[in-house]
Design an enzyme around this catalytic site. Structure first.
Site, short mmCIF file in Angstrom:
data_model
loop_
_atom_site.label_atom_id
_atom_site.label_comp_id
_atom_site.label_asym_id
_atom_site.label_seq_id
_atom_site.Cartn_x
_atom_site.Cartn_y
_atom_site.Cartn_z
N TYR A 78 33.12 23.63 59.03
CA TYR A 78 32.54 23.23 57.69
C TYR A 78 32.87 24.65 56.82
O TYR A 78 32.70 24.63 55.66
CB TYR A 78 30.99 22.21 58.15
CG TYR A 78 30.13 22.35 57.27
CD1 TYR A 78 31.33 21.13 56.08
CD2 TYR A 78 29.20 22.90 56.37
CE1 TYR A 78 29.99 20.62 54.88
CE2 TYR A 78 29.22 22.27 55.59
CZ TYR A 78 29.91 21.39 54.48
OH TYR A 78 28.30 21.04 53.73
N GLN A 106 20.36 25.81 42.23
CA GLN A 106 21.30 25.26 41.88
C GLN A 106 21.22 23.99 41.12
O GLN A 106 20.87 22.66 42.61
CB GLN A 106 22.40 25.64 42.52
CG GLN A 106 23.77 25.08 42.82
CD GLN A 106 23.96 24.18 43.18
OE1 GLN A 106 23.23 23.65 44.79
NE2 GLN A 106 24.42 22.93 42.45
N HIS A 144 34.18 27.88 43.71
CA HIS A 144 33.84 27.23 45.05
C HIS A 144 34.23 27.58 46.23
O HIS A 144 34.25 27.09 47.45
CB HIS A 144 34.15 25.45 45.02
CG HIS A 144 32.54 25.12 45.28
ND1 HIS A 144 31.69 24.63 44.40
CD2 HIS A 144 32.03 24.76 46.41
CE1 HIS A 144 30.31 24.00 44.73
NE2 HIS A 144 30.45 24.08 46.00
N ARG A 204 37.21 25.41 48.47
CA ARG A 204 36.60 24.31 48.66
C ARG A 204 37.29 23.48 47.99
O ARG A 204 36.56 21.97 48.05
CB ARG A 204 35.45 24.15 49.01
CG ARG A 204 34.79 25.41 50.70
CD ARG A 204 33.86 25.76 49.97
NE ARG A 204 32.40 25.19 51.36
CZ ARG A 204 32.83 24.96 51.97
NH1 ARG A 204 32.98 25.40 53.30
NH2 ARG A 204 31.75 23.94 53.24
C1 FNR Z 1 29.51 26.09 49.43
N1 FNR Z 1 29.06 26.65 47.66
C2 FNR Z 1 28.22 25.60 47.17
N2 FNR Z 1 27.62 25.33 46.05
C3 FNR Z 1 26.87 25.07 44.79
O1 FNR Z 1 26.99 25.67 43.79
N3 FNR Z 1 25.99 24.01 46.05
C4 FNR Z 1 26.56 24.14 47.09
O2 FNR Z 1 25.51 23.38 47.45
C5 FNR Z 1 27.76 24.64 48.18
N4 FNR Z 1 27.28 24.43 49.42
C6 FNR Z 1 28.14 25.08 49.72
C7 FNR Z 1 28.45 25.39 51.05
C8 FNR Z 1 29.34 25.96 51.75
C9 FNR Z 1 29.19 25.88 53.83
C10 FNR Z 1 30.47 27.02 51.58
C11 FNR Z 1 30.93 27.72 52.05
C12 FNR Z 1 29.64 27.16 50.09
C13 FNR Z 1 30.20 26.93 46.88
C14 FNR Z 1 28.92 28.73 47.62
O3 FNR Z 1 28.03 28.29 46.47
C15 FNR Z 1 29.97 29.39 47.00
O4 FNR Z 1 30.78 29.28 45.93
C16 FNR Z 1 31.35 30.39 47.52
O5 FNR Z 1 30.11 30.04 49.24
C17 FNR Z 1 31.50 31.35 47.51
O6 FNR Z 1 32.96 31.87 48.00
P1 FNR Z 1 33.12 32.87 49.30
O7 FNR Z 1 31.81 33.62 49.54
O8 FNR Z 1 32.25 31.63 50.44
O9 FNR Z 1 34.37 32.69 49.70
#
Ligand code: FNR
Length: 382
Positions: free
Chosen positions: A24, A127, A275, A278
């Site tokens: 996940y 956030q 993101h 994702r």
């Molecule tokens: C996220 N991200 C994310 N962003 C956000 O605005 N609210 C959220 O609740 C989440 N939840 C979330 C869960 C998981 C498991 C991941 C991996 C990512 C995105 C996060 O804030 C961020 O943009 C990314 O994780 C950046 O990329 P890297 O550094 O993980 O490659």
């Protein structure tokens, strides 16, 4: 053998976490092309080595919205962060505070706003997602403000969730499968939640507190799935701009036109982000999107960037490409899942050391010295 902090923590997290939780975290949308490009594009940005420049005194400090940061790094909002370690949000937030950088609490945190804020010596960031339930949004903003939050990160790249096929393979997608998996995590002796809220193990901090009745996981998953709002536009955000008295950062900008719209809207900052790969697979990596966005809006608002940052060299690269500050996502969760608060502190110390080496060998003694001059222009790359 130590390869790098982030690689080692990722490997350790993989050993420690149940597979569905690891995937996940680790997975991205569709074929995960953008997710891989985030790391590869950033890692291939060539630093320009300079020598014999008396680099005996370095400063990594910076300032953002009147807040002092020990280095230009903050922890990104990660939903369900508290699944990766007991009271994970509190552990990560206190680690960030100890190292003098901000922590961002996700809308979908396990620990509530109040629970995390009560443990902190410095204000955290909060956030918020765009959700159909505007009552929830308003209530969350009021609770955040009352808890001392002043910097709001407003995530706009989730009008609909991206398809993450890894979750289907590992049994983390679909209402009932996800429920079953999360229940396993809750009741697992290593991960069982210990949230302060009513002492109930299966509450979801922010959401339960708002809904004011004993909401369990099933209710949460159903509520969230119904609540993404594809109708959202800049006009819809105006009430938040008027309502929120502190700095507001729009997260999920990947196009210079949208960055200009954010300036017109009156945002104080943006996060250049996909993101972590994702959401929409096939979009540009953040490292590739950032320079054009920076040339469109640099100086008019603060530019933050994330997606693919794994070490201190990457932090220096993102700043040289135009960011003022960066966010760490998966990198800090790997450390949290491995060693909790101590892991996050250690990771931040390693990142700081890596930044110091990169700055020394590129001739940048302060953060404002990290400009495109510390990069070697490469045709065909970023
Ligand atoms: C996220 N991200 C994310 N962003 C956000 O605005 N609210 C959220 O609740 C989440 N939840 C979330 C869960 C998981 C498991 C991941 C991996 C990512 C995105 C996060 O804030 C961020 O943009 C990314 O994780 C950046 O990329 P890297 O550094 O993980 O490659």
């Amino acid at each position: 053998m130590i390869i790098s902090a982030s690689t080692d923590y990722r490997a350790a997290a993989r050993r420690r976490l149940p597979p569905f939780l690891f995937h996940y975290l680790d997975g991205g949308a569709y074929a995960e092309y953008t997710m891989r490009r985030n790391v590869d594009d950033l890692g291939s940005v060539a630093l320009r080595q300079r020598v014999l420049r008396n680099m005996s005194s370095l400063s990594l400090e910076t300032e953002l919205f009147g807040e002092r940061l020990a280095m230009p790094v903050a922890l990104a909002p990660v939903g369900l962060c508290g699944m990766y370690a007991r009271r994970g949000e509190v552990q990560a937030a206190t680690a960030a505070a100890e190292k003098g950088i901000p922590f961002t609490l996700s809308t979908v945190s396990v620990c509530s706003i109040e629970e995390v804020a009560a443990e902190l010596s410095r204000p955290m960031w909060f956030q918020l997602y765009v959700l159909k339930d505007r009552g929830f949004m308003k209530n969350a903003l009021e609770r955040a403000w009352a808890s001392g939050v002043r910097t709001l990160v407003f995530t706009v790249d989730m009008p609909t969730p991206g398809a993450r096929y890894r979750d289907a393979h590992s049994g983390m997608s679909g209402k009932h499968a996800a429920l079953r998996r999360m229940w396993q995590a809750l009741t697992h002796p290593l991960w069982a939640w210990d949230v302060g809220l009513h002492g109930r193990p299966h509450d979801l901090g922010n959401i339960s507190a708002y809904r004011g009745h004993p909401t369990g996981l099933e209710d949460y998953i159903g509520w969230l799935a119904k609540n993404f709002d594809p109708s959202i536009s800049w006009q819809d955000l105006e009430w938040i701009r008027d309502f929120w008295q502190g700095p507001m950062i729009i997260k999920g900008i990947l196009d210079p036109e949208d960055a200009r719209d954010a300036v017109r809207f009156g945002a104080d900052g943006i996060v250049v982000s996909n993101h972590g790969g994702r959401q929409l697979d096939g979009v540009l990596s953040s490292a590739r999107a950032l320079p054009e966005i920076a040339s469109a809006v640099k100086g008019e608002l603060k530019i933050l960037a994330d997606s693919g940052i794994r070490n201190g060299l990457d932090v220096v690269r993102m700043i040289a490409l135009g960011a003022d500050t960066v966010l760490l996502g998966r990198a800090f969760i790997h450390a949290l899942a491995t060693h909790g608060r101590a892991g996050v502190v250690n990771l931040l110390e390693l990142i700081e050391k890596e930044m110091r080496v990169a700055m020394t060998l590129t001739g940048a003694s302060t953060i404002s010295d990290i400009t495109s001059d510390v990069l070697v222009p490469q045709s065909g790359s970023v």
